[in-house]
Design a protein around this motif. Structure first.
Motif, PDB file in Angstrom:
ATOM      1  N   GLY A 334       0.837  -0.840  -0.124  1.00  0.00           N
ATOM      2  CA  GLY A 334      -0.176   0.013   0.239  1.00  0.00           C
ATOM      3  C   GLY A 334       0.828   1.579   0.057  1.00  0.00           C
ATOM      4  O   GLY A 334       0.288   2.097   0.151  1.00  0.00           O
ATOM      5  N   GLU A 340      -2.034  -2.299  -8.868  1.00  0.00           N
ATOM      6  CA  GLU A 340      -2.333  -3.992  -8.431  1.00  0.00           C
ATOM      7  C   GLU A 340      -0.169  -4.307  -9.344  1.00  0.00           C
ATOM      8  O   GLU A 340      -0.549  -5.485  -8.644  1.00  0.00           O
ATOM      9  CB  GLU A 340      -3.872  -4.470  -9.319  1.00  0.00           C
ATOM     10  CG  GLU A 340      -4.085  -3.917  -8.717  1.00  0.00           C
ATOM     11  CD  GLU A 340      -5.730  -4.268  -9.271  1.00  0.00           C
ATOM     12  OE1 GLU A 340      -6.069  -5.665  -9.463  1.00  0.00           O
ATOM     13  OE2 GLU A 340      -6.942  -3.663  -9.289  1.00  0.00           O
ATOM     14  N   GLN A 343       1.920  -5.026  -6.613  1.00  0.00           N
ATOM     15  CA  GLN A 343       1.299  -5.584  -5.490  1.00  0.00           C
ATOM     16  C   GLN A 343       2.117  -6.941  -6.337  1.00  0.00           C
ATOM     17  O   GLN A 343       1.649  -8.109  -4.985  1.00  0.00           O
ATOM     18  CB  GLN A 343       0.074  -5.348  -4.918  1.00  0.00           C
ATOM     19  CG  GLN A 343      -0.078  -4.143  -4.417  1.00  0.00           C
ATOM     20  CD  GLN A 343      -1.498  -3.432  -3.497  1.00  0.00           C
ATOM     21  OE1 GLN A 343      -2.178  -4.418  -3.962  1.00  0.00           O
ATOM     22  NE2 GLN A 343      -1.535  -2.226  -3.490  1.00  0.00           N
ATOM     23  N   THR A 364       1.580  -2.750   6.356  1.00  0.00           N
ATOM     24  CA  THR A 364       0.809  -2.042   5.587  1.00  0.00           C
ATOM     25  C   THR A 364       1.178  -0.510   6.104  1.00  0.00           C
ATOM     26  O   THR A 364       1.685  -0.331   6.504  1.00  0.00           O
ATOM     27  CB  THR A 364      -0.885  -1.801   5.965  1.00  0.00           C
ATOM     28  OG1 THR A 364      -1.275  -3.172   5.940  1.00  0.00           O
ATOM     29  CG2 THR A 364      -1.654  -0.954   5.121  1.00  0.00           C
ATOM     30  N   GLU A 377      -1.189   9.722   0.427  1.00  0.00           N
ATOM     31  CA  GLU A 377      -2.640   8.655   0.141  1.00  0.00           C
ATOM     32  C   GLU A 377      -1.841   7.901   0.315  1.00  0.00           C
ATOM     33  O   GLU A 377      -1.592   7.057  -0.796  1.00  0.00           O
ATOM     34  CB  GLU A 377      -3.258   9.420  -0.528  1.00  0.00           C
ATOM     35  CG  GLU A 377      -5.047   8.791  -0.944  1.00  0.00           C
ATOM     36  CD  GLU A 377      -5.616   9.132   0.055  1.00  0.00           C
ATOM     37  OE1 GLU A 377      -6.108   8.224   0.578  1.00  0.00           O
ATOM     38  OE2 GLU A 377      -5.244   9.782  -0.122  1.00  0.00           O
ATOM     39  N   ALA A 379      -1.949   3.468  -0.732  1.00  0.00           N
ATOM     40  CA  ALA A 379      -3.329   3.010  -2.095  1.00  0.00           C
ATOM     41  C   ALA A 379      -3.523   2.475  -1.362  1.00  0.00           C
ATOM     42  O   ALA A 379      -3.445   1.231  -0.695  1.00  0.00           O
ATOM     43  CB  ALA A 379      -1.554   1.871  -2.536  1.00  0.00           C
ATOM     44  N   PHE A 380      -4.689   1.178  -2.553  1.00  0.00           N
ATOM     45  CA  PHE A 380      -5.416   0.604  -1.942  1.00  0.00           C
ATOM     46  C   PHE A 380      -4.953  -0.877  -2.505  1.00  0.00           C
ATOM     47  O   PHE A 380      -3.935  -1.118  -3.062  1.00  0.00           O
ATOM     48  CB  PHE A 380      -6.317   0.697  -3.122  1.00  0.00           C
ATOM     49  CG  PHE A 380      -7.958   0.064  -3.091  1.00  0.00           C
ATOM     50  CD1 PHE A 380      -8.751  -0.276  -1.835  1.00  0.00           C
ATOM     51  CD2 PHE A 380      -8.600  -1.424  -3.754  1.00  0.00           C
ATOM     52  CE1 PHE A 380     -10.132  -1.450  -1.557  1.00  0.00           C
ATOM     53  CE2 PHE A 380      -9.268  -2.145  -4.035  1.00  0.00           C
ATOM     54  CZ  PHE A 380      -9.516  -1.982  -2.616  1.00  0.00           C
ATOM     55  N   ILE A 381      -5.421  -1.158  -1.567  1.00  0.00           N
ATOM     56  CA  ILE A 381      -5.043  -3.161  -1.261  1.00  0.00           C
ATOM     57  C   ILE A 381      -5.758  -3.520  -1.659  1.00  0.00           C
ATOM     58  O   ILE A 381      -7.114  -4.054  -0.867  1.00  0.00           O
ATOM     59  CB  ILE A 381      -4.733  -3.032   0.324  1.00  0.00           C
ATOM     60  CG1 ILE A 381      -3.003  -2.461   0.817  1.00  0.00           C
ATOM     61  CG2 ILE A 381      -4.161  -4.875  -0.184  1.00  0.00           C
ATOM     62  CD1 ILE A 381      -2.557  -3.211   1.526  1.00  0.00           C
ATOM     63  N   PRO A 382      -6.575  -4.505  -3.087  1.00  0.00           N
ATOM     64  CA  PRO A 382      -7.480  -5.092  -3.359  1.00  0.00           C
ATOM     65  C   PRO A 382      -7.499  -6.586  -2.732  1.00  0.00           C
ATOM     66  O   PRO A 382      -6.723  -6.744  -2.153  1.00  0.00           O
ATOM     67  CB  PRO A 382      -7.335  -5.645  -5.044  1.00  0.00           C
ATOM     68  CG  PRO A 382      -5.645  -5.531  -4.623  1.00  0.00           C
ATOM     69  CD  PRO A 382      -5.378  -4.267  -3.797  1.00  0.00           C
ATOM     70  N   ARG A 386      -5.226  -8.982  -0.601  1.00  0.00           N
ATOM     71  CA  ARG A 386      -4.855  -9.473   0.887  1.00  0.00           C
ATOM     72  C   ARG A 386      -5.461 -11.253   0.850  1.00  0.00           C
ATOM     73  O   ARG A 386      -4.801 -11.297   1.389  1.00  0.00           O
ATOM     74  CB  ARG A 386      -6.716  -9.425   0.820  1.00  0.00           C
ATOM     75  CG  ARG A 386      -6.432  -7.638   0.972  1.00  0.00           C
ATOM     76  CD  ARG A 386      -8.045  -6.729   1.568  1.00  0.00           C
ATOM     77  NE  ARG A 386      -7.963  -5.455   1.589  1.00  0.00           N
ATOM     78  CZ  ARG A 386      -7.685  -4.744   2.828  1.00  0.00           C
ATOM     79  NH1 ARG A 386      -8.046  -5.086   4.040  1.00  0.00           N
ATOM     80  NH2 ARG A 386      -7.761  -3.628   2.547  1.00  0.00           N
ATOM     81  N   GLU A 406      -3.313  -0.968   8.884  1.00  0.00           N
ATOM     82  CA  GLU A 406      -4.489  -0.115   8.580  1.00  0.00           C
ATOM     83  C   GLU A 406      -4.780   0.116   8.820  1.00  0.00           C
ATOM     84  O   GLU A 406      -5.417   1.818   7.935  1.00  0.00           O
ATOM     85  CB  GLU A 406      -5.055  -1.274   7.040  1.00  0.00           C
ATOM     86  CG  GLU A 406      -5.208  -1.447   5.387  1.00  0.00           C
ATOM     87  CD  GLU A 406      -6.409  -1.899   4.878  1.00  0.00           C
ATOM     88  OE1 GLU A 406      -5.976  -2.089   4.043  1.00  0.00           O
ATOM     89  OE2 GLU A 406      -6.816  -2.762   5.351  1.00  0.00           O
ATOM     90  N   ALA A 410      -5.602   4.570   8.241  1.00  0.00           N
ATOM     91  CA  ALA A 410      -7.000   6.076   7.976  1.00  0.00           C
ATOM     92  C   ALA A 410      -6.564   6.452   8.934  1.00  0.00           C
ATOM     93  O   ALA A 410      -7.285   7.558   8.569  1.00  0.00           O
ATOM     94  CB  ALA A 410      -8.177   5.091   7.956  1.00  0.00           C
TER      95      ALA A 410
END
Length: 429
Positions: A334, A340, A343, A364, A377, A379-382, A386, A406, A410
């Motif tokens: 992240g 993606e 990752q 994370t 920011e 990064a998104f962990i799809p 996971r 994680e 936030a």
């Protein structure tokens, strides 16, 4: 009371998570010759009890915590203040207070300690004894009438030999402070400086002699990068490392053990060479090494300022295993700008390293205060990432608290928005 020293009690909110730093502060205070009473509170209730029981003229209450714990510690502070009737001067120190003094002051602390605390704590207790203005104490942030955290002059960064790593307590010995590898996600170089400062071998040996005299036989070290000991630059000085390890062994009894490159320190992957591993095998008792990979994407590694690509990571694991060590390899998922594909590359490298015999320590990304990526920011962990991390853990090839981190990330992001980097900063005097 001019000319009469006021009595000062020091109460510490003593937590396992920050004992190493607290021990360094208490060691500096104890060896300074400044008179004080010391009490340790292991819970908020015990801390409040110590504050109310003190008969000193002044009560100084020390808090230290990492950024993910800031919110919980603020709640504890409110509890302690309520239970102790508001008595005491409360100061927060550590990496979070250094990076976010305004947030710390707004959360209820009277003072924030900025930077390295040994000189500051000695000067602060002395100022309280003499009833001197706290603006004379270096390394503080003090709230002014408008609620702005005003900074006093910076505390000096002294050689590590100036203060002991601990006194009368078992713990790892800090052998290096500061880090020349300015990774954009790490707080260490931005609090302690971008150069190495090493404790001398003579000072380390003195610590070990004291430990052995108290019947202790295991020695561990605090350092951002173990094999950098004694070197000012990027390349290890293995002669200095051997001087350190051989000297420590000489001070220990026959059954003494040296742990080096394992918790609470690590080894950079490019420093893992056959020569270095043969050296460690001659001296150390640990059968594992902590190696920082951080990502399997060369693009992400470059963006983070890590200073190496993925190629030395594979070599480091192979070489370490060949010499009888099990590598524990850190990965951070992240990181800012990570996609993606990045990752997927990290997961592939992690799986390959596990096949070679490594365990993967998963993290994370957290936008830590004081770092260049404070406002970045995550990064998104799809779900696919996971699921693969869970699969590695179920196989016994990975461990870590990345889900909890994680959640911390936030909360840190919300704090960063509430306290923009350009928050007003003024200096006293």
């Amino acid at each position: 009371m001019r000319g009469v020293a006021l009595a000062v009690s020091v109460v510490v909110r003593y937590r396992k998570a920050v004992t190493y730093g607290v021990h360094a502060l208490l060691a500096a205070l104890e060896t300074s010759g400044v008179e004080h009473e010391l009490r340790l509170g292991t819970t908020p209730e015990e801390t409040a009890g110590h504050i109310t029981a003190c008969r000193a003229d002044r009560v100084l209450v020390l808090w230290s915590f990492y950024s993910p714990d800031a919110e919980a510690m603020a709640a504890e502070l409110a509890t302690v203040r309520s239970l102790s009737g508001g008595r005491g001067l409360h100061i927060a120190g550590g990496v979070h207070a250094t990076a976010e003094p305004q947030q710390v002051i707004d959360a209820g602390w009277d003072l924030a300690g900025i930077g390295e605390g040994e000189s500051t704590i000695v000067s602060l207790v002395r100022a309280l004894q003499r009833d001197e203005p706290l603006t004379s104490v270096p390394g503080l942030a003090i709230k002014d009438g408008d609620g702005v955290a005003l900074r006093t002059r910076p505390a000096p960064q002294l050689p590590l030999d100036a203060f002991p790593s601990f006194v009368h307590r078992n713990g790892p010995i800090e052998i290096t402070r500061g880090c020349r590898y300015t990774c954009r996600f790490c707080q260490t170089p931005f609090m302690f400086g971008g150069q190495f400062r090493h404790r001398s071998v003579a000072s380390v040996r003195e610590h070990v002699r004291e430990m052995a005299a108290r019947g202790l036989r295991d020695v561990r070290f605090i350092t951002p990068t173990s094999l950098s000991y004694g070197s000012p630059g990027p390349d290890p000085d293995l002669d200095k490392v051997e001087e350190l390890l051989a000297g420590v062994k000489e001070e220990l009894p026959a059954n003494g053990r040296v742990f080096f490159g394992s918790f609470p320190s690590e080894v950079r992957p490019e420093h893992v060479t056959p020569e270095a591993m043969r050296l460690l095998r001659r001296y150390v008792a640990n059968d594992n090494l902590i190696i920082g990979a951080q990502s399997g994407s060369d693009r992400v590694l470059a963006a983070s300022g890590r200073g190496h690509d993925t190629s030395p990571v594979r070599d480091a694991v192979r070489i370490a295993v060949e010499h009888g060590f099990r590598p524990n390899v850190d990965f951070i998922f992240g990181m800012p700008g990570e996609g993606e594909e990045d990752q997927a590359q990290s997961l592939k490298l992690a799986s390959d390293l596990a096949e070679l015999g490594a365990r993967i320590h998963t993290h994370t990304f957290m936008p830590l205060p004081g770092t260049p990526w404070r406002d970045a920011e995550p990064a998104f962990i799809p779900l696919t990432t996971r699921s693969e991390l869970d699969r590695l853990a179920q196989r016994g090839d990975a461990y870590g608290h990345w889900r909890r981190q994680e959640e911390h990330a936030a909360r840190l992001a919300e704090t960063a928005k509430a306290y923009p980097r350009r928050t007003r900063r003024r200096r006293t005097g």
